[in-house]
Each structure stands twice: as C-alpha cells, then as structure tokens.
Enzyme design. Structure first.
Site, mmCIF file in Angstrom:
data_model
loop_
_atom_site.group_PDB
_atom_site.id
_atom_site.type_symbol
_atom_site.label_atom_id
_atom_site.label_comp_id
_atom_site.label_asym_id
_atom_site.label_seq_id
_atom_site.Cartn_x
_atom_site.Cartn_y
_atom_site.Cartn_z
ATOM 1 N N ASN A 1 0.325 4.303 -1.284
ATOM 2 C CA ASN A 1 -0.294 5.603 -1.016
ATOM 3 C C ASN A 1 -0.930 5.674 0.365
ATOM 4 O OD1 ASN A 1 -2.525 4.001 -1.313
ATOM 5 N ND2 ASN A 1 -3.361 5.090 -3.088
ATOM 6 N N ASP B 1 -3.540 4.417 1.890
ATOM 7 C CA ASP B 1 -4.969 4.672 2.043
ATOM 8 C C ASP B 1 -5.711 3.452 2.585
ATOM 9 O OD1 ASP B 1 -4.725 3.017 -0.128
ATOM 10 O OD2 ASP B 1 -6.136 4.117 -1.402
ATOM 11 N N CYS C 1 -49.942 -15.911 13.095
ATOM 12 C CA CYS C 1 -48.930 -15.567 14.095
ATOM 13 C C CYS C 1 -49.455 -14.494 15.034
ATOM 14 C CB CYS C 1 -47.639 -15.123 13.418
ATOM 15 S SG CYS C 1 -47.810 -13.664 12.360
ATOM 16 N N GLU D 1 13.257 -2.221 15.799
ATOM 17 C CA GLU D 1 12.770 -2.842 14.563
ATOM 18 C C GLU D 1 13.659 -4.004 14.159
ATOM 19 O OE1 GLU D 1 10.572 0.925 12.322
ATOM 20 O OE2 GLU D 1 12.739 0.649 12.119
ATOM 21 N N ASP E 1 0.841 -1.203 0.000
ATOM 22 C CA ASP E 1 0.000 0.000 0.000
ATOM 23 C C ASP E 1 0.874 1.251 0.000
ATOM 24 O OD1 ASP E 1 -2.134 1.724 0.175
ATOM 25 O OD2 ASP E 1 -2.359 1.487 2.339
ATOM 26 N N GLU F 1 -1.071 -1.200 -7.255
ATOM 27 C CA GLU F 1 -0.136 -1.404 -6.146
ATOM 28 C C GLU F 1 0.244 -2.868 -5.993
ATOM 29 O OE1 GLU F 1 -1.351 2.266 -3.137
ATOM 30 O OE2 GLU F 1 -2.515 0.403 -3.097
ATOM 31 N N ASP G 1 10.259 5.352 8.327
ATOM 32 C CA ASP G 1 11.204 6.474 8.349
ATOM 33 C C ASP G 1 12.421 6.210 7.494
ATOM 34 O OD1 ASP G 1 12.307 4.474 9.850
ATOM 35 O OD2 ASP G 1 12.749 5.725 11.609
ATOM 36 N N HIS H 1 -5.818 0.504 1.459
ATOM 37 C CA HIS H 1 -6.440 -0.262 0.385
ATOM 38 C C HIS H 1 -5.384 -0.549 -0.667
ATOM 39 C CE1 HIS H 1 -9.052 -1.506 -2.876
ATOM 40 N NE2 HIS H 1 -8.631 -0.493 -3.609
ATOM 41 N N HIS I 1 -44.552 -9.977 11.107
ATOM 42 C CA HIS I 1 -44.599 -11.246 11.844
ATOM 43 C C HIS I 1 -44.603 -10.939 13.330
ATOM 44 C CE1 HIS I 1 -44.234 -15.477 12.562
ATOM 45 N NE2 HIS I 1 -43.066 -15.347 13.177
ATOM 46 N N ASP J 1 7.721 2.081 11.032
ATOM 47 C CA ASP J 1 7.384 3.504 11.132
ATOM 48 C C ASP J 1 7.649 4.270 9.842
ATOM 49 O OD1 ASP J 1 10.108 3.444 11.087
ATOM 50 O OD2 ASP J 1 10.380 4.267 13.107
#
Length: 1481
Positions: free
Chosen positions: A242, A244, A696, A287, A240, A251, A280, A246, A1403, A278
């Site tokens: 960008n 977003d 009913c 990490e 992903d 992608e 960076d 998604h 019902h 992160d």
C-alpha cells in the site's frame, strides 16, 4: 465451599454437569481458570464482565450473582456451572423455582407481596400491573400459585421475559467468525500455525524501530548484509503493497508467502517487483543494468564457481536480455518476459535463494521441512565463511553434541555440504600438535583459513572415521549449552548477557561450534535454548586481524551499602551530607559482568546506567585497588586493555545521593587521615568542587568567581592578607575572605582533580542560615552573599562616615551621579567594588505635575527580566466530511482563551465557518466530550482535540457531493444525501449531543421545517475467544480507530448513511491491487464481493450494546439495512462493523491517526521556542513602566502620593559585568521557571547603547569630582593645563575607561595609604581637571529598586535609594561618538552559570574560560574540557563578562612594607568546630 448458599439448591451440580458435554465442561473450566487466576473463586466484577457481559444492568447482575451463591469472597466454579445450566438449559419448572427463590429465602414457604415488589423495583424500577392477580387472595403467595401466575404472565418482568419467553443466550456458539490468522491463511500459502508463529517474530522486529513503525529505516539494518544496500529499497517496497512506508503484519505475511512458499512463477514475480524501482510494471534498460550488476555481486558473495556473465559488460548483458526476451520490442521486459528469462538463468536463481535465506533467518518464517532448514543454514554459513570474521560482529557458541543432533535431523552432513562449511569451522586453528597455544589460552579464535581441500581438519577426521550418518533422526530439543560453562562460585546476578564463563579446556569443533548472530537467532526462534553464549569479534592490536574473543574480561561490581544516619545535630552537620568519620563506607559485591577488552570506559558506563535504569549523570565508576585506594575512571576514552584491567577486577558503582553529593567523596572527606589522597596533575583552575549535599548552586557560583582572573590573581598573590578588615561590624571577621582565598589557592594549584569547599561552606552556613541544610538554593542569591561578604571582609574603609542622601532637586544628572558615587566610595572601597560595582539611574516622574526625581545607586548584578510566555501551544486535528486526510493545525492561544476564540482562529486557517466546526475531545476510539463555546480552552493529556466538520444550514459545505464513490472505486450518480431547504435560523446545540447520538436541534415553526444535525459513528470489530461462558461472549465487539461525525437529517435514508460513512473511511481501505502485482496467492479469491466493507448497526453510547433491544436479548446492535428507507435512529449512535476479511486484508490500521501537518504547527513551535536576544532583555530593563495603585509614589512637589512612571537606565559599567536572568517567577501562589532561551554574544558585547546619553558641553563647566575619588588621567606636565582636552599634548588622547591608566594617587581605592591621601585632598581646595575617565557601566532591572545591590552596602549607605552609580562626564548617546572620545565598553564572555530542571529540584553547572584559552565544564567535582559549541547556552542563568583592553594589574594592592593581617584565629575557629563534631560522634 465457603460461599453464600445458592438459591439453586434444587439443581445439584452432578445433575447440571450431565446436561453439558465434556468439551463444554473443559471450556468452562479453562475459562474459569483464566478469569479467576490462582484462586478458586470468581470476583463479582469478573462475573459481571466475563459471564454476563457489560450489557446487563448492574442491579440485575448483582441480583443474579447473589442468587448463584456469590459472596464478597467470590463465586465457586460449581455454582457458576449450575447457574449457567439453569439459565440456558433449565426447564420451565426449574426456572420458575429459581425466580420464586429471588423473592423469598425459603423456597418451600411463602413470598410476601412487599418483598416481591421491592425486588422488582430493584430489577425493573417498576411493579407490573399484572402482579395484583398473583396476590388476589392475600399478601402472601406460595410457589404453586406463583408458578401458575408466572407461566400465564411470562412478560411480567425482565427476568421472566429473559428466561421464559425464549432463550436469547445459549451455552455454546457453534458459529465461527473467521479469525485474522484464518483470513491470512486463505490468501497465502502459509498455514495458520505458520502465521501465528510469524506474528511473534514480527513484533520483535518491529520493537527495534525507532519510530514504532516497520519502516525503511528499520528494514535496512535487518536485511543488509547480506542483501546489497542498493536492493534494500526495492525489497522493502515489494513487501509494502500500500506504499505507506510501513510493512504491516498482513503485508509481511503475504510477501513471505509469495517469496518462499508459492510456485516458482509466483516467487519470480516477487523478485520482479524488487527490481521494478519505478513500479511501472516493466523493467527498462537502466533497471535491467542495475539488476544485472546486483545479481553479479550476489553471485560473487554466495558462489565460488564461475558463470559466463562474469566476463561480460553489464550494459551488454542487459542489451542481450532485451534482444532475446523483449516480446513487445519496446525496449523493456514485462513480468512474463522476466519470468521466462529467469527460469533458466543461474543469477536469478541465486538471488531467489538469497531471498529465501533472508526470509527465514531474518524475517522469521519457519522452514517447511527439515531438509529445507538445513539448506538455509548451510547457505548462510557458506557465505559467512567467505567473508570471514568482521570486527563488531557477535558469534554464538553451540554445544557440539546438540549441533551433531541437528545436523543428523536436517541431513546436513553430506560431503558437498562439508566442503563449503568446514572452511568456517577452521577459524580457531586449534591443532593438538601445535606448539603455540597462546591465542587459545587467551580465548581468541582467528579469522577463517581455508585448507587445501576446503575441509577443516576436525571434520576431515570425522569423515575418515565414518562418523557421518545419513539416517533419519528425530527433531532435537532446545539447544543445551550448559556443558560449556564453568560453575561460577560467585553467586550474584550478572549484568551482561554473555551466558557465563567458559571452561578453559574447551576446544573448537571438539566441544563447540560457532555460528553468526542471525543463524543463532533463527535457531533460537525455532528450537529455543537454555543458555546463550555470544562472543564479540575484536581487532587484534598487534596483528590487525579479526579475532573471536572467547574469554572477555570478567569484572566484579561493588555498590555502597546504605549506612544508618546519625541522629546528632550540630553546626557541622549543616554543611552537607557528611557521614561520621568513625563510620567507614561499606562496599558490597552485587553484580558480575563481562566486557570485551576493547570496551571503553564510556561503553561500560552507558551500559551499566541503562542496565540499572539510572541516569548517566548520576553514576560513576571507580577502580577498586584497596579499601583506602580507589581511582576514579573519568577518562571515557580509555579501554580495559589500555588500563590493563584483568579478570575479576573490582569496580565500584557509585550512585549519587539524593542531595546530589557523591558517597565516595564524602567518605574521602571524613576519612582523609586514613585514606591516601593521590595528587593528580591537572590544568590550573580545572579542578572540581565536591557536592556536600545539594550544594551545586554554591559550586557553580564559586567556579564563576574563581575564573574571574583579576580577583583570583588578587587572592593567589596574597593581596587579601594585607587588606583583611576583621573589625567591620557588618563583615564576617575575615572568615569569608580567608576561607575563599584558601579555596582559590587549592583550585589553582594544579594538583587535584577536585576539592571539598568545607571551610567556605561552614562560613556561609554560619553567617547565612538561609543557606543551611540540604535544600536547593538560588545560585544568584549565594553569589550576591559571597561578593558582599568578600567586600566587607576586604573593605579598606574601617570607619564608615555618615553620608546624607540628597534628592536631585532639578540638578544635572552628572552632578547627582557624581555625588552619589562619591558617597558610595566613602563607605565602600575594596577589590570587589573596583571590579563588580556599577551605577544605575532611577527616574520617577509624577503623572500629575510632571515632577522628576532621579536617584543614582550602585549595583553589582544586572538582573534582567525574561518575558513570561502566557500563551499555550495547541494542536488540533480538523476532520472534514469529504473524507480527505485530516489536517493538524497549530495554534497559540491566550491562557484565558475560550473555545469560541479558538473556533474563530481555526476558521481562518481551515476555511470552515465557526458554526461548521464541532470541537470534541477524542479518547481512544470514542468521543469523550464536546467542548462548549463558553468554556476556557484546556490542555488534556489522556485525549486529544479534534475539530469535526458539521453541515450548516444554507452553506455549500452542508450539501454533500452529488456523486458518491463505492467501495469498488466506481462513482454513482445517486445523490448521497437528500437535503431539504435549511431553515435560516436553525440553531444547533452540540453541548447536549454527547448524551445522545443525535444532535439536538430546535424545530422551527412553519411548513417544511426539518430537524438537522449529525450522528456519531464508531468503528467496531469482533474479537473472538475460545474460552467463554455464554454464547454472547464468544464474539465481543471492540472499538478501534477514530470516531466519525456523520451528517443526518430527517430526510436522510439508510443508504445515505452508508454513503456518508464510506466517503469518510474509503481512504483507510487499500484498493485491490492488480493480480499481477499482488502478493496474495494466485489461486485465492481475495475480492470482497460486496459494495460496502462494513455493516452499520444502531448502538448505544458505549458502542457495544444495541440501542433498541433490551439487554436480555444480548444484541450487539440492530442492523441498519442499506435501503432507501428513512433513517429514523432517534437518539442512537451507529457502529461501523467491519467485515473480517475486509478488515484483515484491506483496512490500513497505519492510516487511522495519520494526518497532514499544517505549516502553522511548526510556526507555533518556533514561536514557543523562539529565542530572545540579550539586547531585547536590556531594552525591557530600560523601558519605562507604569507604577500601579499599590505602588504610589510620594511626590515632593505635590506633597502626596501620586501615580507615576518609573525608568531605570545604565550610568556606569563595571570592569566585570554579571548578567542575571530572572527565570523564576512567583505566579498564582507558586514558583515557576521561564524556559525562554536567550541568545547572547560571546565576544564584542557592547552595552553602551543602553547608557544614559549626556551633553559634554553642559557637563564640563559644572564638573566637580573629588581628586581623591575621581578616576581621572594623570595630570599633564604643563601646570597651566585647563579643562580643554586639547591642552594636553596639543590633542585628545583616547583613554580606556575601566579603569584608566592612573598613578597610585588617583587610583580608585586601593590601600590605606591612599585613604589618608584622600582625606588630605578633601580638606584642600580643588580645581576641576579634565574628568573624562568615567566608565560605561550598566546595571540591573528589578521589581524592587534595591534588588542585586549589596545587602551590607545598602544598610550602610542607603535609606531612600532607588538604584546607584554614575557615568562620569561622558558624551552623547552615539556609540561611535563615545569611541571617538575614548570610551571603550566592549566585553568578552568568560563564564556561564547554567540551571536545568525546575526550581528547588534542578541542577547548576558552570562553563568557564581558562587563561589557557580553553573552555571547561564544571559539574560539581567533575571538570572536563569542552568546545564552546558544546556549551548548553539555552539554560544560561548568569553570564560573566570582562571588559576588554583593561590593565587589571593596577587593582592589585602594593604589598611592599605592608603588614599582613593575623588569620590564625580563623583557622582555629574552624578546627574547634570540627573537633566538637568528632567528640559528639
């Protein structure tokens, strides 16, 4: 050819095809097949759209179609080819002949002037002035003269300009607009075919999403396992780019390319992004530690050999990596440092191999070579072998013949490969010499066992016999598993996807191999298959080991065959959908299915309902034992194994009838003498009621009354037999009480799961025809009829005295109430009155003289009004000019609100002035219409409402920011728009702007006045097709995205338009990521290389044709150059034509309809769904209301009809309180239902706050209550006791009010003996006693004063009644005061009747509390235990409360020495009707 004769007969088909190439002819044939389908003729609409295009005017297109030989049947292919060749490659002479043929039916004859003028009027709407020269010698002209005139006047009319003044459409377009696949292929290492194949798999993966987006929630279950859960988020964000949340197709294509197809450095860069949580650009110590920890786990899962890192501490490994490879000496690894470390590190390579497997097997990338494919599958199988079978998995069978071909093709059979693989293949342990083959015969494959040398016995034998061939083999075809499946003699469809029943003689490794589901899906994607054979992994109940179930339970499903309904009509047919007794229910085999023996009944029920697309609540399953012996499978927790269901067991799928009845129940009812009804012990009272055809509503009411314990005890003990009143003229001759009593005894016998209320239904249909038939009814109306019927059938008053109703005439309330209650009890005494009747005070006050009239009437329901929501919820998206993310606001508007009011409300929230807001309905990618201020606000389904910001004269918002942002992210100092001084009184007219692209405004007088407004812009992209007829149709414009409103003035330049558009769309374009963090191939040029990623064009309203060029130029829009020239666009719209590369690589489709949700949306939803309390309903019920002009009150003081106010109050509360919510309202000629949620208490409900307050000091001296009718306490032993409460025992003793502990003499109407004593007491002088034994009662509010009062009681006892019942001599309004004086009005909920759906089609169900303290859910014949938290209280329609701390046993009559009523005639009446019905049948 069956078509109309062509006007182009002078150009034969054979001659025409000589002018086209073979490729062109093939393209035309394929395009014709695509558009015409199986027929050999093209329809007119298809010709207009596919051949000519939408830009050609309909009248011109019709003329061309007809001239080509088209008719109603269609146009033949040969005629299409001839016509297209003439238009694009015809000579001028041929074109002239064609044009002449349009004006005459005889090409060799003459064309009349009037015919030519008529055709030209159709084509152009006018006749050219030069036509006179053509007919200068007469009214007719031949071809030669017409041709000479035409060649000299080529611009004479539309078709001549098209055909003779230059070709604007050709047959073939050699220009190539790059496709999406070509663009992606250019920035990745994937071939165009790989991308096309990958796209198909991508949409399959995305289809599994719950949200419709390929988000993290969808991604994790796909890749984990084998990817560790801690790495899933990092891997997702590596795709992903960008951010977003998604992963779009671009992608995933770029990510798969970077991970699997690029050079090793590029692949390791992708891995680096996975660990860089992160983002960076560096890996910190934490990490790195997390990375090492995960890499070690990956190694353990995929390898069995050891590496030195396994023996070291994770933190120490991370520190060692930093010590050696940290070139910056700042305590982190850069991308270059990581790549250097990963080159020689085995852990990094193993993780890369794992990603390689996942990308191909799970995410759908096709392997580049066959050897690569074999390595991928081998690595996956080796890992699955080590993990073993896991319950819940599905494994697939593959024929060993195909498997061997595939292994030869991928060079799979090598010793190093087999040593790892065959551990998995030894899962069955099916040695021929083994003496124990019971598991195999049951179709079980056990979890894998490892042989000492790591090889399975079967494969070892293959190696020993030299069966391995390393020669190159051809690619195998589709997987063929047909030889594994036995031929099923039952030729009906199967519901499940098991693929068929396996042959019992099959042996693992000899006939088939098994692979896990991901491997099967990958192989199926790459090769295809004729048969899928999935088998579940289950847990053996005895051994606790995982096993593969080869032979699941094979079930046969039956369904009912619809029977021909009987045409006879009689009283019996009115009680429900009961089939004739002589017609048995036919069950037919329709499906087969296979389920695991571990599958529960609930699993099967859900699967069948979803597979057949039937609602879960309308389907039931029965175990078919014999024709007359079926067992309902209603215990959802049972499994097939626990029920001992064997192969080929028959199950019946029962689908509810349209009238809500169940076919099997109806069959059981009508064939009860033939079918054995098995007694099933159940909890007493936990018995359902069969639906007899939309009954009913009746079942729900009966279950609520049945769970009224005092009344049920009365019937179970037989009390009704001693009190039947068969002589009551307004009763039902005892039928209602007898039938209901019999039904109650069945319900509380504890021997049946459900019963059919036939006799009671017959009684109701007989005495209340409005409940006849099969239509849905109101359960509250049925309940009112039932209680009235029971009361009249059990009324202890056999001869009702005449009672005169008196007006209050200024008397105290307690006196009037006591009198009214006394009169009521003189005519109505029964167990129903004792339990359910209360008393209301109705007060009407004249608005002229102030005269007050009070009435006290009885009630048995408290019908409370629900507020009708007369407002609507509207969500509107505000789109501003600054390009910020649109914001969605939620509004609640009055039903009659106009758009002017909407603008004012929206203005306060979005900080725009009302004149800055332009409301428009957006449908698809275009503005459908603009909402005019004077119109009422309406809700639309096909479109949604948007509020566009438009500039307003003199406002700061009207002036765009000085600095604009280019597509490269840089700012320019050039002003975006050049605005002059706005005229202070400029008036915009947005209503007329839809017809024109430019806002209409009024030009004001004076120097420097400017036209101000906006222009509409639409996003476009070119859709390329290889099958087309004319060149203009190869690349067709297609609209997408959200339309734009672009500010525009007479001084706006073309560059200003570009800047204004870019300001709004720049948020949709992803910034170009740095090369070191992009997944694009490193050797590609993915920069756009221009300032704006789009081109603006002038178009018309539809957005596909040019606004300036004539149609015959087939122009899709003239380009608006990015210059400083004035943008003189007149009435045009503009299109935003996106560059294909920018559109494919940078445009973020997922952001088109993304908006921020303002808090007002949630607040509006909460307001709409905000529940109300029961107390608020009571407040509305007891509030004063104004009577309208059509409800004038007759004032006895004024002696005329006057305007008045009316108020209802509660005076006396019954022991059993029924609360009815008035959900149905008649509005504008139709019934609507209020969905308002009412919150009500379950325990400790105290309605005493709504009782009328009284002054005890004023009441006691004037009290008078007949000793026969009062509910006073037992007399004190001291005969000299006065009215002073302290006289009894020297102090006040609290007494329970409903009912108090009284001796038999002073009970409220319990026997005939008591009635005689009452009559004697009435004739004697009466000395008032301490009458504190009143009742805190409350009643019902209604638009009509007599609503919810017994119909029979009203006829007998009221004539001018408003409402009825008193609150005996009580005290002040304070609840604490009442409790101190002994008035306890605390109630507990014991039953709820709920209604779901709409009126007439909904019902009813019931929830009720059993004496065992448990709550039960009654849904017609179904009854099951539920927790109170599971009750659907939101749909409550009626509530049943019982008063606490009341000795209800005192209501039961004394039966000693009493004589039972004769009820034989009642049963005879029912049997007589039933026999008549049978005789008719």
């Amino acid at each position: 050819m069956g078509a109309k004769e062509s006007r182009i007969g002078f150009l034969p088909y054979d001659e025409a095809v000589k002018r086209v190439t073979d490729l062109e002819l093939k393209r035309l044939k394929d395009a014709f097949k695509r558009t015409s389908g199986l027929s050999f003729y093209m329809t007119p609409q298809c010709f207009y759209r596919e051949v000519l295009g939408n830009g050609v005017p309909p009248n011109v297109a019709e003329v061309i179609y007809t001239s080509f030989g088209g008719a109603s049947k269609g146009l033949h292919f040969n005629n299409v080819v001839v016509g297209l060749v003439l238009l694009t490659r015809g000579r001028d002479e041929e074109k002239a002949k064609y044009l002449f043929s349009l004006f005459t039916s005889d090409p060799g004859g003459y064309a009349a002037k009037e015919d030519v003028e008529a055709v030209l009027q159709v084509l152009d709407g006018e006749v050219p002035a030069s036509l006179g020269k053509c007919f200068n010698k007469g009214d007719k002209v031949n071809y030669e003269h017409f041709r000479d005139w035409l060649l000299e006047n080529k611009e004479a009319f539309t078709l001549s300009r098209w055909l003779l003044s230059g070709v604007c459409a050709i047959l073939t377009d050699d220009s190539d607009t790059p496709t999406f696949y070509q663009t992606l292929s250019g920035v990745t290492h994937l071939a165009e075919s790989d991308i096309i194949d990958l796209e198909k798999h991508y949409w399959l993966l995305k289809a599994q999403s719950r949200t419709g987006r390929f988000d993290l929630e969808t991604f994790i279950p796909l890749v984990s396992p084998p990817i560790h859960i801690s790495l899933c988020e990092g891997l997702f964000f590596a795709f992903d780019e960008n951010r977003d949340n998604h992963i779009d197709f671009k992608e995933i294509s770029c990510g798969l390319s970077a991970c699997c197809r690029g050079p090793i450095a590029e692949r390791q860069k992708f891995c680096f992004k996975v660990f860089d949580v992160d983002r960076d650009g560096v890996l910190s110590h934490d990490e790195l530690s997390d990375m090492v920890l995960v890499l070690l786990e990956v190694w353990k899962d995929n390898r069995i050999d050891m590496v030195p890192e396994l023996y070291n501490n994770v933190s120490d490994i991370a520190k060692g990596i930093l010590k050696v490879h940290d070139t910056t000496k700042l305590g982190y690894l850069t991308l270059e440092d990581y790549q250097i470390w990963s080159v020689q590190n085995a852990l990094a390579h193993e993780f890369l191999n794992l990603l390689f497997q996942v990308c191909h097997i799970v995410l759908g990338l096709t392997p580049a070579t066959s050897e690569e494919e074999g390595q991928i599958i081998r690595g996956w199988l080796e890992r699955e072998n080590r993990l073993g079978l896991q319950p819940g998995q599905s494994w697939f069978l593959i024929s060993v013949q195909w498997w061997q071909q595939w292994k030869n093709y991928t060079n799979y059979d090598q010793p190093s490969i087999l040593s790892s693989l065959q551990t998995l293949k030894s899962t069955a342990t099916l040695a021929a010499a083994s003496s124990d083959r019971s598991d195999e015969l049951e179709g079980i494959i056990h979890a894998p066992e490892r042989s000492p040398d790591g090889l399975g016995r079967a494969e070892t034998a293959k190696i020993a016999h030299g069966h391995i061939s390393l020669q190159a083999a051809q690619r195998p075809g589709a997987i063929d598993n047909q030889d594994l499946v036995a031929i099923d003699p039952i030729k009906v469809p199967t519901l499940t996807m098991e693929g068929g029943r396996l042959k019992r003689s099959l042996r693992n490794h000899r006939h088939f191999e098994i692979v896990p589901e991901p491997v099967w899906r990958a192989l199926y994607h790459w090769y295809g298959a004729n048969l899928s054979l999935p088998r579940p992994v289950i847990l053996n109940s005895n051994t606790g080991q995982a096993e593969l179930e080869l032979f699941p339970c094979y079930l046969l499903f039956l369904r009912h065959e619809s029977a021909t309904p009987s045409s006879q009509s009689n009283i019996w047919s009115n009680i429900g959908n009961v089939p004739p007794p002589s017609v048995p229910l036919t069950r037919v085999l329709v499906y087969t299915a296979c389920f695991s023996r571990k599958a529960s009944i609930k699993d099967i029920h859900l699967f069948v309902s979803h597979r057949l697309r039937i609602k879960e609540e309308t389907i039931r399953l029965w175990l078919y034992n014999s024709e007359n012996y079926l067992t309902l499978l209603d215990d959802e927790d049972h499994t097939l194994e626990s029920l001992q269901i064997q192969d080929e067991q028959q199950l019946v799928i029962e689908i509810r009838n349209k009238d809500m009845s169940w076919p099997e129940e109806m069959s059981l009812i009508t064939n009860s003498s033939k079918m054995e009804r098995h007694k099933v012990p159940t909890e007493k009272g936990a018995t359902g009621l069969s639906n007899l055809g939309n009954t009913c509503f009746m079942n729900s009411s009966i279950q609520c009354v049945s769970n009224t314990r005092p009344l049920t005890d009365y019937f179970i003990t037989g009390g009704h037999f001693y009190e039947l009143n068969r002589s009551n003229p307004i009763g039902m001759q005892g039928h209602m009480a007898k039938c209901y009593g019999d039904l109650v005894m069945e319900l509380w016998s504890g021997t049946q799961k459900n019963v059919a209320p036939l006799k009671l239904r017959w009684t109701i249909a007989k005495y209340a025809p409005r409940f006849n038939g099969f239509q849905q009814q109101d359960s509250q109306e049925l309940l009112a009829f039932l209680l009235d019927g029971l009361h009249e059938d059990l009324n202890r008053v056999h001869e009702k005295p005449y009672v005169e109703l008196k007006d209050s005439d200024g008397r105290p309330d307690w006196e009037v109430a006591s009198e009214a209650w006394e009169n009521h009890l003189r005519r109505n005494r029964s167990i129903v009155v004792d339990l359910f009747h209360g008393q209301l005070k109705s007060q009407v006050k004249c608005k002229t003289c102030g005269h007050i009239s009070s009435r006290f009437d009885p009630f048995n329901f408290l019908s409370l009004p629900l507020p009708m929501d007369r407002s609507m919820h509207l969500e509107i998206t505000v789109i501003k000019l600054d390009g910020s993310t649109p914001v969605c606001y939620g509004l609640r508007l009055n039903m009659d609100e106009k758009y002017t009011g909407l603008k004012k409300l929206l203005s306060d929230m979005c900080k725009l002035k009302p004149e800055q807001i332009l409301l428009a309905e957006v449908h698809g990618a275009k503005i459908k219409n603009f909402s005019q201020d004077h119109q009422k606000v309406r809700l639309t389904v096909s479109s949604f409402l948007c509020a566009f910001e438009i500039p307003v004269p003199g406002s700061p918002a009207s002036k765009p920011p000085v600095n604009s942002i280019t597509s490269n992210g840089h700012q320019e100092n050039d002003p975006v728009l050049i605005w002059n001084e706005w005229p202070p009184s400029a008036v915009c007219n947005p209503e007329a702007s839809l017809a024109k692209g430019f806002l209409n405004v009024q030009n004001l007088p004076g120097n420097g006045s400017a036209v101000t407004g906006y222009i509409i812009a639409m996003h476009r992209k070119m859709m390329r097709t290889e099958l087309y007829f004319l060149s203009s149709q190869k690349n067709r414009p297609s609209l997408f995205g959200m339309p734009l409103i672009v500010p525009c003035t007479v001084h706006t330049t073309k560059k200003n338009l570009y800047d204004a558009v870019w300001m709004q769309v720049s948020r949709l374009v992803s910034p170009l990521p740095p090369q070191d963090s992009s997944n694009h191939a490193q050797d590609c040029d993915d920069s756009m290389g221009y300032q704006y990623p789009f081109t603006l064009r002038a178009v018309d309203k539809d957005g596909t044709s040019c606004a300036f060029c004539p149609w015959y130029r087939f122009c899709s829009g003239c380009t608006i150059s990015c210059t400083d020239e004035r943008a003189s666009l007149s009435n045009a719209y503009i299109s935003v034509d996106w560059d294909p590369t920018a559109l494919h690589l940078r445009y973020q489709t997922s952001l088109e309809r993304v908006f921020e949700e303002h808090c007002s949306v949630e607040m509006s939803h909460q307001t709409q769904a905000e529940p109300i309390s029961l107390d608020s309903c009571l407040n509305a019920f007891t509030s004063e209301e104004e009577l309208g002009e059509d409800e004038l009150y007759y004032c006895s003081k004024c002696e005329t009809h006057r305007l008045a106010t009316k108020k209802l109050d509660l005076w006396r509360l019954p022991p059993i309180l029924i609360v009815h919510f008035k959900r149905f309202h008649f509005v504008n000629g139709c019934w609507i239902k209020s969905q308002k949620i009412v919150k009500f208490p379950r325990e400790n409900f105290d309605p005493s706050n709504f009782l009328v307050s009284r002054d005890l000091e004023l009441c006691l001296p004037h009290s008078y209550t007949s000793p026969a009718l009062s509910r006073e306490p037992p007399p004190c032993q001291n005969s000299s006791t006065s009215a002073n409460p302290k006289a009894c025992g020297g102090g006040y003793e609290p007494i329970c009010q409903h009912p108090p502990q009284m001796n038999r003499r002073h009970r409220l109407s319990n026997s005939n003996e008591y009635l005689e004593e009452s009559a004697e007491a009435e004739s004697q002088d009466y000395t008032p006693q301490d009458d504190t034994a009143g009742g805190d009662e409350f009643g019902l509010r209604s638009e009509h004063l007599l609503e919810s009062v017994s119909a029979y009681s009203l006829k007998a006892s009221t004539r001018h009644t408003d409402v009825i019942r008193i609150h005996d001599l009580t005290t002040n309004c304070s609840t604490e005061s009442r409790k101190r004086k002994g008035f306890d009005s605390i109630y507990s909920l014991y039953a709820i009747s709920c209604h779901t759906g709409i009126m007439g089609g909904g019902h009813y169900v019931t929830y009720a509390k059993n004496p065992n303290g448990k709550w039960y859910y009654y849904n017609d014949s179904s009854c099951k235990e539920v927790h109170f938290e599971e009750i659907d209280t939101d749909s409550a329609y009626m509530l049943f409360y019982e008063q606490q701390r009341v000795n209800y046993s005192q209501f039961l009559p004394k039966m000693d020495g009493q004589k039972m009523a004769d009820t034989s005639g009642i049963d005879e009446d029912f049997e007589s009707d039933y026999k008549k019905y049978c005789v008719i049948q």
